[in-house]
Design an enzyme around this catalytic site. Structure first.
Site, PDB file in Angstrom:
ATOM      1  N   ASP A  30       0.593  -0.822  -0.109  1.00 26.45           N
ATOM      2  CA  ASP A  30       0.049  -0.220  -0.154  1.00 26.45           C
ATOM      3  C   ASP A  30       0.916   1.537  -0.374  1.00 26.45           C
ATOM      4  O   ASP A  30       1.105   1.391   0.675  1.00 26.45           O
ATOM      5  CB  ASP A  30      -0.832   0.475   0.827  1.00 26.45           C
ATOM      6  CG  ASP A  30      -1.997   0.885   1.038  1.00 26.45           C
ATOM      7  OD1 ASP A  30      -2.071   1.522   0.279  1.00 26.45           O
ATOM      8  OD2 ASP A  30      -3.470   0.940   1.596  1.00 26.45           O
ATOM      9  N   ASP A  31       1.141   2.111  -1.111  1.00 20.89           N
ATOM     10  CA  ASP A  31       1.297   3.090  -1.273  1.00 20.89           C
ATOM     11  C   ASP A  31       3.292   2.959  -0.792  1.00 20.89           C
ATOM     12  O   ASP A  31       3.771   4.202  -1.211  1.00 20.89           O
ATOM     13  CB  ASP A  31       1.197   4.201  -0.112  1.00 20.89           C
ATOM     14  CG  ASP A  31      -0.132   4.989   0.251  1.00 20.89           C
ATOM     15  OD1 ASP A  31      -1.041   4.104  -0.539  1.00 20.89           O
ATOM     16  OD2 ASP A  31      -1.040   5.449   1.342  1.00 20.89           O
ATOM     17  N   CYS A  70      -6.054   4.360  -3.145  1.00 21.95           N
ATOM     18  CA  CYS A  70      -6.145   2.908  -3.437  1.00 21.95           C
ATOM     19  C   CYS A  70      -7.209   2.111  -3.404  1.00 21.95           C
ATOM     20  O   CYS A  70      -7.174   0.631  -4.211  1.00 21.95           O
ATOM     21  CB  CYS A  70      -6.451   2.164  -1.908  1.00 21.95           C
ATOM     22  SG  CYS A  70      -4.857   3.098  -0.960  1.00 21.95           S
ATOM     23  N   ARG A  74      -6.996  -1.282  -6.636  1.00 20.16           N
ATOM     24  CA  ARG A  74      -7.609  -2.911  -6.320  1.00 20.16           C
ATOM     25  C   ARG A  74      -8.588  -3.026  -7.364  1.00 20.16           C
ATOM     26  O   ARG A  74      -8.505  -4.299  -7.147  1.00 20.16           O
ATOM     27  CB  ARG A  74      -8.053  -2.787  -4.584  1.00 20.16           C
ATOM     28  CG  ARG A  74      -6.895  -2.680  -3.838  1.00 20.16           C
ATOM     29  CD  ARG A  74      -6.762  -1.579  -2.342  1.00 20.16           C
ATOM     30  NE  ARG A  74      -5.289  -1.131  -1.789  1.00 20.16           N
ATOM     31  CZ  ARG A  74      -4.989  -1.652  -1.183  1.00 20.16           C
ATOM     32  NH1 ARG A  74      -5.087  -2.710  -0.751  1.00 20.16           N
ATOM     33  NH2 ARG A  74      -3.340  -1.023  -0.965  1.00 20.16           N
ATOM     34  N   HIS A 126      -9.868  -3.262   1.630  1.00 21.95           N
ATOM     35  CA  HIS A 126     -10.692  -1.242   1.128  1.00 21.95           C
ATOM     36  C   HIS A 126     -11.964  -1.758  -0.453  1.00 21.95           C
ATOM     37  O   HIS A 126     -11.492  -0.748  -1.165  1.00 21.95           O
ATOM     38  CB  HIS A 126      -9.279  -1.009   0.938  1.00 21.95           C
ATOM     39  CG  HIS A 126     -10.139   0.788   1.010  1.00 21.95           C
ATOM     40  ND1 HIS A 126      -8.545   1.832   0.691  1.00 21.95           N
ATOM     41  CD2 HIS A 126     -11.105   1.052   2.081  1.00 21.95           C
ATOM     42  CE1 HIS A 126      -9.020   2.908   1.425  1.00 21.95           C
ATOM     43  NE2 HIS A 126     -10.100   2.511   1.335  1.00 21.95           N
ATOM     44  N   SER A 149      -8.166   0.813   5.128  1.00 19.56           N
ATOM     45  CA  SER A 149      -6.869   1.706   5.527  1.00 19.56           C
ATOM     46  C   SER A 149      -6.533   1.969   7.090  1.00 19.56           C
ATOM     47  O   SER A 149      -7.947   2.420   7.782  1.00 19.56           O
ATOM     48  CB  SER A 149      -6.589   3.332   4.558  1.00 19.56           C
ATOM     49  OG  SER A 149      -7.299   3.061   3.106  1.00 19.56           O
ATOM     50  N   HIS A 216       1.521   2.117   4.038  1.00 18.31           N
ATOM     51  CA  HIS A 216       0.314   3.529   4.039  1.00 18.31           C
ATOM     52  C   HIS A 216       0.816   4.059   5.578  1.00 18.31           C
ATOM     53  O   HIS A 216       1.558   3.131   6.913  1.00 18.31           O
ATOM     54  CB  HIS A 216      -0.815   2.548   4.211  1.00 18.31           C
ATOM     55  CG  HIS A 216      -1.836   3.871   3.642  1.00 18.31           C
ATOM     56  ND1 HIS A 216      -2.395   4.165   4.919  1.00 18.31           N
ATOM     57  CD2 HIS A 216      -2.697   3.929   3.021  1.00 18.31           C
ATOM     58  CE1 HIS A 216      -3.711   5.699   4.013  1.00 18.31           C
ATOM     59  NE2 HIS A 216      -3.606   4.949   2.746  1.00 18.31           N
ATOM     60  N   ASN A 269      -0.579   1.584  -5.528  1.00 17.01           N
ATOM     61  CA  ASN A 269      -0.485   3.153  -5.944  1.00 17.01           C
ATOM     62  C   ASN A 269       1.343   3.771  -5.375  1.00 17.01           C
ATOM     63  O   ASN A 269       2.365   3.342  -4.556  1.00 17.01           O
ATOM     64  CB  ASN A 269      -1.171   4.613  -5.905  1.00 17.01           C
ATOM     65  CG  ASN A 269      -1.801   4.169  -4.384  1.00 17.01           C
ATOM     66  OD1 ASN A 269      -2.740   3.881  -3.900  1.00 17.01           O
ATOM     67  ND2 ASN A 269      -0.490   4.649  -3.897  1.00 17.01           N
ATOM     68  N   LYS A 289       1.947   9.630  -5.122  1.00 21.51           N
ATOM     69  CA  LYS A 289       0.105   9.042  -4.876  1.00 21.51           C
ATOM     70  C   LYS A 289      -0.378   9.967  -4.833  1.00 21.51           C
ATOM     71  O   LYS A 289      -0.973  11.369  -5.117  1.00 21.51           O
ATOM     72  CB  LYS A 289      -0.244   9.205  -3.555  1.00 21.51           C
ATOM     73  CG  LYS A 289      -1.272   8.541  -2.708  1.00 21.51           C
ATOM     74  CD  LYS A 289      -1.433   7.582  -1.671  1.00 21.51           C
ATOM     75  CE  LYS A 289      -2.991   6.811  -0.997  1.00 21.51           C
ATOM     76  NZ  LYS A 289      -2.967   6.653   0.557  1.00 21.51           N
TER      77      LYS A 289
END
Ligand SMILES: [Ca+2]
Length: 453
Positions: A30-31, A70, A74, A126, A149, A216, A269, A289
């Site tokens: 994530d991120d 996100c 996804r 998510h 998140s 994240h 992302n 992002k």
């Protein structure tokens, strides 16, 4: 040329009946930024296990996600569709929201389950958390992790926004715990994936989807990793993720499954740059992002499947997460969704067929903002950025520093028409998102008075 449908210019032979399909392990961080892996050039974060995947397999340097945030990203990964095609383009799912991915869409998990795979999701979902929208409603036999998140909760490491919501740790459709210790999230999500892999039958292939909550914000590493990296806490977090990948690879090796398991590692992302050193880096790519600059949507990607894919190869052909569903379906013999999708089977490209790679070089990729507005198109090396009408050659100028619009008006005009046609085609065929009427849990924090002893 304009067709974006599932008709693929690239075909892969489907595994003949009787040949064991590969297991699939898909790590989706994530991120995490384009520059946040050793094998993608980070000077101080050590990622030996993920680098090893690239050494034993492929590194994809022009690999994209379909959205810079996100939930839409996804949704695209699991359906092979642009978020806008499936009603998922409007930013992310918040705790109070009651919408998510429409259960009518066929996810990669559903298709693999139909092919006889055991399926599990371990990490951050998510894509909706009301009744009918959870992982176990979307093709996963098992789910352990968090529904949204890790910042949509009451505590941040250092200040930042305080949400009125709380974060549940779930297994299946049950909340087992509120506000889990975030320093343990990566370890717990890995443990759950390992438990699933260990429990998978000898003759039954499995699909483990491992969308780690980290890195994240707010970022946390467990005791064994905190303070260990040369990059500081963010590096600690990535190094713990790397060690977790290593634990899964060890398990596959021990079970004799490594050879016929497809392992993919990528990110949802680009890095969340306003968080400074607690966010990641997109390397030489511009921004991160939430934006449609390359740093927002181009992510690091490595994959390895020793039984079938070449080793130590860097692929520069543009590809994206929407291609994974049809590609994995092709390799495993799983069915394709009945509805129209946007990704294509790039199996032959990944296996090293130069003609297959040449056939998709000029395939257009459409950029949409984090709320689904048309934001540009890439075809070949040229990227037209909208609404600014800026033109970049992202191969000679990956950092998007030189606007070539004035020198190349014909390309601008052509790509502008192309972008509007492609986006219009998706919009006119768009399907609705899922709406969940019934809450599975109450995301609101209890009032402080009831919290205090
Ligand atoms: Ca993300």
């Amino acid at each position: 040329m304009l067709a974006l449908g599932c008709a693929s210019p690239v075909t892969t032979e489907v595994a003949p009946a009787g040949e064991a399909p590969p297991n699939v392990v898909l790590f989706f961080t994530d991120d995490q930024g384009y520059g946040d892996l050793g094998c993608f050039g980070h000077p101080t974060i050590a990622t030996p296990h993920i680098d090893g995947l690239a050494k034993d397999g492929l590194k994809l340097t022009q690999f994209y996600v379909a959205s810079p945030v996100c939930s839409p990203s996804r949704a695209a990964l699991l359906t092979g569709c642009y978020p806008k095609r499936i009603g998922m383009e409007r930013h992310v799912v918040f705790p109070a929201d009651q919408w998510g991915l429409n259960p009518e869409e066929e996810t990669l998990a559903e298709l693999l389950r139909e092919r006889g795979f055991a399926t599990g999701c371990f990490g951050k979902w998510h894509l909706g958390h009301c009744e009918g929208l959870l992982p176990t409603d979307q093709g996963f036999d098992r789910f352990a992790g968090v529904p949204y998140s890790n910042d949509m909760a009451q505590f941040h490491r250092k200040g930042g926004t305080k949400y009125r919501f709380r974060l549940p740790w779930m297994e299946g459709t049950e909340v087992l715990e509120w506000e889990p210790d975030q320093a343990m999230l990566t370890r717990r999500q890995t443990d759950a994936a390992l438990e699933f892999i260990r429990g998978a039958g000898e003759d039954e292939p499995f699909f483990a989807y491992v969308p780690f909550s980290m890195p994240h914000i707010p970022i946390y590493a467990s005791e064994d990793f905190e303070g260990e990296s040369r990059r500081g806490l963010y590096g600690d977090v990535i190094e713990e993720i790397d060690a977790s990948v290593g634990r899964v690879l060890d398990e596959l090796e021990t079970r004799g499954l490594r050879e016929n398991t497809l392992v993919i590692f990528t990110s949802d992302n680009g890095p969340w740059l306003p968080y400074g050193l607690e966010g990641g880096s997109a390397g030489l790519l511009r921004d991160g992002k939430g934006t449609n600059w390359e740093g927002g949507q181009r992510v690091p990607c490595v994959m390895s499947w020793p039984a079938r894919l070449p080793a130590g190869v860097t692929l520069r052909t543009p590809m994206n997460t929407m291609d994974l569903l049809p590609t994995i379906a092709g390799w495993t013999g799983a069915p394709l969704p009945v509805r129209e999708i946007d990704g294509v089977d790039v199996g032959a490209v990944l296996e090293g067929d130069p003609a297959a790679a040449a056939a998709i070089e000029e395939r257009p990729f459409v950029y949409f903002t984090l709320r689904g507005a048309l934001a540009g198109v890439r075809r070949g090396p040229w990227k037209l950025k909208l609404p600014e009408l800026m033109l970049f050659n992202v191969e000679t100028d990956p950092s998007e520093t030189k606007d070539k619009a004035e020198q190349e008006p014909a390309i601008v005009a052509e790509l502008h028409v192309l972008a509007r046609e492609l986006a219009g085609g998706i919009e006119s065929a768009a399907r609705p998102r899922g709406e969940g009427a019934t809450r599975v849990f109450d995301p609101e924090r209890p009032a402080p008075s009831t919290e205090a002893p």
